[in-house]
Each structure stands twice: as C-alpha cells, then as structure tokens.
Design an enzyme around this catalytic site. Structure first.
Site, PDB file in Angstrom:
ATOM      1  N   GLN B  41      50.714  44.956  47.409  1.00  7.50           N
ATOM      2  CA  GLN B  41      51.572  44.555  46.300  1.00  7.50           C
ATOM      3  C   GLN B  41      52.568  45.660  45.952  1.00  7.50           C
ATOM      4  OE1 GLN B  41      48.551  43.872  43.308  1.00  7.50           O
ATOM      5  NE2 GLN B  41      47.632  45.867  43.726  1.00  7.50           N
ATOM      6  N   HIS B  72      39.904  46.198  27.855  1.00  5.58           N
ATOM      7  CA  HIS B  72      38.839  47.019  28.435  1.00  5.58           C
ATOM      8  C   HIS B  72      37.581  47.051  27.575  1.00  5.58           C
ATOM      9  CE1 HIS B  72      42.347  48.866  30.769  1.00  5.58           C
ATOM     10  NE2 HIS B  72      41.647  48.126  31.594  1.00  5.58           N
ATOM     11  N   ASP B 147      37.557  46.427  49.913  1.00  7.18           N
ATOM     12  CA  ASP B 147      37.668  45.024  49.526  1.00  7.18           C
ATOM     13  C   ASP B 147      36.392  44.594  48.801  1.00  7.18           C
ATOM     14  OD1 ASP B 147      37.843  42.292  49.343  1.00  7.18           O
ATOM     15  OD2 ASP B 147      38.416  41.975  51.438  1.00  7.18           O
ATOM     16  N   GLY B 148      36.511  44.267  47.527  1.00 10.34           N
ATOM     17  CA  GLY B 148      35.353  43.861  46.730  1.00 10.34           C
ATOM     18  C   GLY B 148      34.670  42.620  47.283  1.00 10.34           C
ATOM     19  N   ASP B 165      37.240  42.770  37.477  1.00  7.19           N
ATOM     20  CA  ASP B 165      38.407  43.195  36.695  1.00  7.19           C
ATOM     21  C   ASP B 165      39.631  42.973  37.575  1.00  7.19           C
ATOM     22  OD1 ASP B 165      40.261  44.461  35.120  1.00  7.19           O
ATOM     23  OD2 ASP B 165      39.251  46.405  35.098  1.00  7.19           O
ATOM     24  N   ASP B 168      45.755  38.394  38.670  1.00  7.01           N
ATOM     25  CA  ASP B 168      45.804  36.936  38.692  1.00  7.01           C
ATOM     26  C   ASP B 168      45.435  36.386  40.078  1.00  7.01           C
ATOM     27  OD1 ASP B 168      46.740  36.836  35.987  1.00  7.01           O
ATOM     28  OD2 ASP B 168      48.662  37.545  36.727  1.00  7.01           O
ATOM     29  N   PRO B 172      46.191  39.591  46.610  1.00  4.23           N
ATOM     30  CA  PRO B 172      44.912  40.178  47.021  1.00  4.23           C
ATOM     31  C   PRO B 172      43.728  39.702  46.189  1.00  4.23           C
ATOM     32  CG  PRO B 172      46.298  41.822  45.922  1.00  4.23           C
ATOM     33  CD  PRO B 172      47.149  40.622  46.168  1.00  4.23           C
TER      34      PRO B 172
END
Lengths: 296, 296
Positions: B41, B72, B147-148, B165, B168, B172
């Site tokens: 991005q 947060h 990469d989660g 967290d 949008d 990714p």
C-alpha cells in the site's frame, strides 16, 4: 446564489463546513433548492448526493434527511419517556419541525407549541423538507414566529417539557445559552417539568458544555448530559443537556413504556436511553464537578 | 510526493478522504513527514494543524494523535477487562503500536505478539509517531513482520486474546474478514479466549457488519458488537466485533476491576464498557438475526 441560477447537476459541486480551520466536512450537492438571507441569518436548502435534502444556517449544516432522526429522536424521546404523562410541550427553535414530529408521536401530548424566531427557516422547510416539517400542520401543533427568549420571559403558560432546539451559540441563538433564559425556562415549567437543550460537540466544545451545565446546576436539582452520534455535525459525537427538579432520566425511567408505546424508532430505544448518559472518560474529566454523579 | 519535496507551511494544504463520492473529510496539513509505497500500500505520515501527526494507508486515515486513544482503548480494554487474567495476547495488524500500548498496561499480560504484514507502516510509525509506537520496544512485546493470515494457520501457540487490528476489507486486509481466517483464530485461542476485531462503520458498512457477525456466529457461542465514536473515521460511529466460547463482555464483566487497575483512560471507563454494547435501533434492525440478544 439565488434559486434561478441553480447549477446543472453536471457540475462537481460540493458544500463544505469548516471547523476552526483545521477540519472540513464536505457534502456532494446536486442542486440548490432555496437560498435566502433573513433578518437573522443566511438560509440554504440543497439536495445532496448522499444525504438527501440538507438545511444550512449561515453555512452550518443543521438538518440532513439522511440522519436527522438521530438528533430529533434523542432530543424528544429521552425526556418524553422520563416524564410519566407529558401533556404540554414547548419547542424553542427547531423551525425545521423534526423535533415537533417526534413529540406528537406520544399520545399523552395534547399541545405542542413551536416558537421559532426565523420565519424563513420554517417556510423553507415547509416547502422543501416535508420529512421534518409536515407535522407542523397537525392539530396539536401551534407555530409562533417569535423570539423564544422573550416568549419564556412573558408567557403565563406552564409546560411539562421545554425543548431548546437551538443552533450554535452565535448569532440569534446566543441568548439561548445564558443564565437569564434558563431562569425564565424554569418558571415556565409545570411541577415535575423537564428541560432538554442542544448541548454542542463533545470533542470541540467542552467549555460551552461546562458553562451550560453550570447554569442548569444553579437552577435545577437534577442535571445530566447525554450523547448521540450523527453523520452531519462536526466531530459526530454531540450532546444534549437535561434538567429537572424532580425527574431523573435514569432512576425514573420505566423502560417497559418504550415498547408499549408502539412508536417506531430509528435511533432511540430503551438501551440507548440509558447508554447515552454514560460518557467517555475525557468528557467526564473535562466536565469535572459540573457533572453530577450517576444515581446508584 | 517524496519527503525532499515537502511543501512549505505557507501552502494552504489539505488532505481529503472521500467516502463513496458523497462526503469528504478534510484535514489541514502543515507538512508531509513520510511518504512511501510498500509492497502492500501507499503509506503517508503528515503533521496536521489540528489532529497532530496522522497516518494514512492508501489515502485512508488510520491514526491521528488527536483521537487515536478512542480506538486503541476500546479495542484493548473491553476484552482485557472481560477476561479474568489475560497473559498472552496476539495483535494482527496494528503496526502503529497503539493497541499494543494499551494491552501492556495490564499487569497480567506477560507476552504481546504483534504480527504486521507491512514493515513500512511499523518503521514510519517508529520514526514519526512515538505516541503509539514507543511501546514496541517494551520487553513484553514481540514484533513479527509477516502475514497474520498465515501466522494463525501455522502457529502452535495459544493466546488468551487475539485482536484483529486491521484496515478496511480491501487490499492486504481483505482475508482478515473471511471465514477461514476466523476458523484459524478460533484454534489459536486458549480455553476461555476472546477475539476482538475492527468492525467498520455503523452508518456505512452494515452489510460488512452482518457478514463479520455471521462468520463469528458459526464459530463461537458468544458474539457481540460494540460501538465507539471518533473524529477521524468517516461517519464517526464505528464498531468492533467480539467473540468467545466462554466469556460474555456484559455478564462476565466485573466493573470493580477497572478502578482497581489504576490505569489512566481517556475514553474507556466502566460505564462506557457496558454502554458501548447498546446499539441504536437502525443498527439493531440492520444486523437482524446476526445480532444475539443481550443477556438478562
């Protein structure tokens, strides 16, 4: 810009409301429906691309058809479901009619008197925003074009609920945020009466919120502040102030009345009624001792 | 725009985030601090006139120093005060560090693992937004660039709390809103574990909220959605989704723990914890049967 120079829809037209020259909210406009200057302010009604028709006073967004239900339901139903049998209601300001529309949904209400200073607002909304103004023709409703400050100083009438549906504390609405006005409001309330007023932005107007609460604390034994979130006002999170000598909107709220009323809501419900009084920590800190403790 | 062409402060410079070409939010900018394009991005950090430093990913405002505490605190403290003794926490996304900062305020937390896909976000925030990123150097914190989605598919570790967290659901972050991802999240949770995820805009993204809740309803026995209001995201009122097999954030919430923690909050408190789950009527109707009833 007058209505006979309405631009064609092909223009990439936007209206912008700037706040303190640090942030701006822009709405895409299809066309201007009304534009005039009254004795009090500039009045514009536009048709927007995403928010339906919108009313602007002095360039500040007052009403959008997309989300007006939030403001109007919250200013009306919180006190109307706190008072056990509201019969007579006074609305000061609110010439668009949205607050009156919600008030007369309550079958106990026999009389709703709207006192709006600016006839141009009422006429522009009657012509272009029937969603909020159509109710002004209801037989329970009396519309007076006049100064609400003078009205509460002079009237001998008493009301169960007074709603101060004002614009921001500049221009014609400034006295509606003052001490003398609330002394007069107090004396116009029937026994057990309630006043609710437009209470400004949570993030941007903490000093004004303290000032309003201080004035109410001097006049009334029960005062509170409650929040709502809409799309149109700067910062989104705004407040109403609440005051009464007898009725607490939390301790005296009977939530079973909400469903029993049969009223259809878009924002308000029995959960939101209570939750709206639960304020974020920064707001509680900013209000300090002007904010009374919640009932146990 | 690269950092060596930073405009002078004299320019009347504004950054605008448009939403669906009907509404735009503009922030006055003093100067650009960082501008780069990663594998994933565009990443920009600006210094704004009224909101402090701001992080934009692909032109969308992610963090502003003025109000980042809202997001947060709410994504972290609602689950951390629901779980009786959270020790191991996984944060997916959140490369700015703000969520981790709140997580490690809880003394029971021994280990907080941040898995962020975009190293440029972490580095830009480490350099320019220490308010959120300084905590990433804490000894309880482990930062993995990765990469989660893959992480939760492959790890054998278990967590008491997983916080998604994310940005949008485009680019990714899109897989972070999918069914397979949440099946893997579920299997990474310790007994009694909780997952909380960024849940999008209340006014604008009702279909996405239904979709997220449907996925969670298929995996978990307790699901909820809670709201918060900030200044930076379009429409102001946004949500988080919550899921667990054992712990209800209302029935299992012991509010006495909040004051006892000694943590200083700006938005969260024991009142807001419960109130955030009370949704406006239009949202309840839009979510329909995907929204589980509140506990008695």
């Amino acid at each position: 810009m007058s209505s006979d120079t309405t631009p064609t829809p092909e223009l990439d037209l936007w209206v912008e409301e700037r706040h303190r020259d640090i942030v701006g909210a822009r709405f895409k406009v299809l066309r201007t429906l009304f534009s005039g200057t009254s004795e009090y302010q500039k009045v514009d009604v536009v048709e927007s691309a995403g928010f339906g028709k919108m009313l602007f006073n002095d360039g500040l967004a007052m009403v959008s058809e997309r989300d007006e239900f939030v403001y109007h339901e919250m200013i009306a139903h919180v006190p109307l479901f706190t008072h056990p049998e509201p019969k007579r209601v006074l609305v000061i300001g609110g010439g668009d009619g949205g607050t009156v529309r919600e008030v007369i949904k309550h079958p106990s209400v026999e009389h709703c008197h709207l006192v709006e200073i600016d006839e141009m607002v009422v006429n522009a909304c009657r012509e272009h925003i029937p969603l909020t103004s159509a109710c002004l023709n209801d037989k329970k409703v009396q519309v007076t074009i006049g100064d609400g400050v003078k009205f509460v100083a002079e009237t001998k009438e008493k009301f169960d609920l007074i709603i101060v549906d004002s614009t921001d504390p500049i221009g014609p609405a400034a006295p509606l945020f003052g001490k003398e006005f609330y002394q007069n409001v107090h004396s116009c309330l029937a026994d057990g009466g309630i006043v609710v007023s437009q209470g400004e932005s949570v993030y941007y107007e903490q000093e004004m919120q303290r000032s309003l609460l201080s004035i109410l604390n001097n006049e009334f034994s029960i005062t509170r502040l409650f929040n709502y979130s809409n799309l149109t006002y700067p910062g989104g999170l705004w407040s109403f102030v609440y005051a009464s000598d007898k009725r607490c909107p939390l301790a005296d709220f009977d939530e079973s009345r909400v469903a029993a009323s049969g009223i259809e809501f878009q924002y308000y419900n029995e959960y939101i009624h209570r939750a709206a009084f639960m304020l974020p920590e920064f707001q509680r800190k900013a209000l300090g001792s002007t904010l009374k403790p919640l009932p146990k």
